[in-house]
Scaffold this motif. Sequence first.
Motif, PDB file in Angstrom:
ATOM      1  N   UNK A  36      27.682  13.600   3.430  1.00  0.00           N
ATOM      2  CA  UNK A  36      26.412  13.401   4.144  1.00  0.00           C
ATOM      3  C   UNK A  36      25.317  14.257   3.517  1.00  0.00           C
ATOM      4  N   UNK A  37      25.634  15.490   3.149  1.00  0.00           N
ATOM      5  CA  UNK A  37      24.652  16.370   2.499  1.00  0.00           C
ATOM      6  C   UNK A  37      24.227  15.780   1.159  1.00  0.00           C
ATOM      7  N   UNK A  38      25.214  15.239   0.416  1.00  0.00           N
ATOM      8  CA  UNK A  38      24.880  14.608  -0.871  1.00  0.00           C
ATOM      9  C   UNK A  38      23.997  13.382  -0.657  1.00  0.00           C
ATOM     10  N   UNK A  39      24.317  12.573   0.356  1.00  0.00           N
ATOM     11  CA  UNK A  39      23.484  11.403   0.663  1.00  0.00           C
ATOM     12  C   UNK A  39      22.065  11.824   1.020  1.00  0.00           C
ATOM     13  N   UNK A  40      21.953  12.850   1.825  1.00  0.00           N
ATOM     14  CA  UNK A  40      20.621  13.344   2.223  1.00  0.00           C
ATOM     15  C   UNK A  40      19.881  13.872   0.999  1.00  0.00           C
ATOM     16  N   UNK A  41      20.596  14.607   0.125  1.00  0.00           N
ATOM     17  CA  UNK A  41      19.990  15.136  -1.095  1.00  0.00           C
ATOM     18  C   UNK A  41      19.512  13.979  -1.982  1.00  0.00           C
ATOM     19  N   UNK A  42      20.355  12.945  -2.130  1.00  0.00           N
ATOM     20  CA  UNK A  42      19.974  11.780  -2.931  1.00  0.00           C
ATOM     21  C   UNK A  42      18.769  11.071  -2.333  1.00  0.00           C
ATOM     22  N   UNK A  43      18.769  10.924  -1.020  1.00  0.00           N
ATOM     23  CA  UNK A  43      17.630  10.275  -0.361  1.00  0.00           C
ATOM     24  C   UNK A  43      16.363  11.102  -0.545  1.00  0.00           C
ATOM     25  N   UNK A  44      16.497  12.439  -0.454  1.00  0.00           N
ATOM     26  CA  UNK A  44      15.326  13.301  -0.659  1.00  0.00           C
ATOM     27  C   UNK A  44      14.807  13.190  -2.099  1.00  0.00           C
ATOM     28  N   UNK A  45      15.748  13.174  -3.074  1.00  0.00           N
ATOM     29  CA  UNK A  45      15.293  13.060  -4.466  1.00  0.00           C
ATOM     30  C   UNK A  45      14.663  11.679  -4.708  1.00  0.00           C
ATOM     31  N   UNK A  46      15.241  10.627  -4.086  1.00  0.00           N
ATOM     32  CA  UNK A  46      14.663   9.283  -4.201  1.00  0.00           C
ATOM     33  C   UNK A  46      13.271   9.245  -3.561  1.00  0.00           C
ATOM     34  N   UNK A  47      13.145   9.877  -2.405  1.00  0.00           N
ATOM     35  CA  UNK A  47      11.849   9.922  -1.723  1.00  0.00           C
ATOM     36  C   UNK A  47      10.830  10.697  -2.568  1.00  0.00           C
ATOM     37  N   UNK A  48      11.280  11.790  -3.192  1.00  0.00           N
ATOM     38  CA  UNK A  48      10.390  12.575  -4.046  1.00  0.00           C
ATOM     39  C   UNK A  48       9.949  11.742  -5.249  1.00  0.00           C
ATOM     40  N   UNK A  49      10.919  11.003  -5.858  1.00  0.00           N
ATOM     41  CA  UNK A  49      10.594  10.153  -6.998  1.00  0.00           C
ATOM     42  C   UNK A  49       9.607   9.056  -6.585  1.00  0.00           C
ATOM     43  N   UNK A  50       9.861   8.431  -5.422  1.00  0.00           N
ATOM     44  CA  UNK A  50       8.960   7.389  -4.928  1.00  0.00           C
ATOM     45  C   UNK A  50       7.573   7.955  -4.631  1.00  0.00           C
ATOM     46  N   UNK A  51       7.528   9.174  -4.095  1.00  0.00           N
ATOM     47  CA  UNK A  51       6.246   9.818  -3.799  1.00  0.00           C
ATOM     48  C   UNK A  51       5.472  10.068  -5.096  1.00  0.00           C
ATOM     49  N   UNK A  52       6.158  10.557  -6.122  1.00  0.00           N
ATOM     50  CA  UNK A  52       5.504  10.798  -7.412  1.00  0.00           C
ATOM     51  C   UNK A  52       5.023   9.483  -8.022  1.00  0.00           C
ATOM     52  N   UNK A  53       5.843   8.437  -7.887  1.00  0.00           N
ATOM     53  CA  UNK A  53       5.452   7.114  -8.375  1.00  0.00           C
ATOM     54  C   UNK A  53       4.207   6.622  -7.649  1.00  0.00           C
ATOM     55  N   UNK A  54       4.210   6.797  -6.333  1.00  0.00           N
ATOM     56  CA  UNK A  54       3.059   6.361  -5.531  1.00  0.00           C
ATOM     57  C   UNK A  54       1.814   7.151  -5.913  1.00  0.00           C
ATOM     58  N   UNK A  55       1.983   8.464  -6.146  1.00  0.00           N
ATOM     59  CA  UNK A  55       0.828   9.265  -6.557  1.00  0.00           C
ATOM     60  C   UNK A  55       0.315   8.815  -7.919  1.00  0.00           C
ATOM     61  N   UNK A  56       1.238   8.470  -8.827  1.00  0.00           N
ATOM     62  CA  UNK A  56       0.831   7.980 -10.148  1.00  0.00           C
ATOM     63  C   UNK A  56       0.089   6.655 -10.018  1.00  0.00           C
TER      64      UNK A  56
END
Length: 161
Positions: A36-56
Amino acid sequence: MEFDNTFYAFVGLIIFIGLLVYLKVPGMMAKSLDERANNIRDELSEAKRLREEAQQLLADYQAKRKEAEEEAKAIVAAAEKEAAALTAEARQKTEDYVARRNALTEEKIKQAEADAINAVRAAAVDLAVAAAEQVLTKSVDADVQARLFQNSIGEVKTRLN
């Protein structure tokens, strides 16, 4: 020795904990929590990547919007320049047309004046000739008339040439 209910509850608890350890429940719980921690970490990294993409994307669209605004300003400026040039050209053409029309009108007026002066002169000459003819016919004999006529014809020839 007599065992009371507390002892049996304690023994039950020990057996329960032993079963949990034997069945590896704490490991399964730890594994589940780690997943569950790994899933949350993956979701957070995916969300961070999506946020950076959206900012770009936002930065790209803002740059495109700014570029489009600059282009629109350039188009408006070019249109204003073209309109000013067309206005100036139309004004110049109008002034040239008016000047040509004025010159043509003045030329026609001068021609009309010259025609009127020539008509008046011709009428005056005709009138003078007629008056001279009447005067000469009454006062001059045939010999003098012939001489005057010849002189007049010679004078007209010299003026025409």
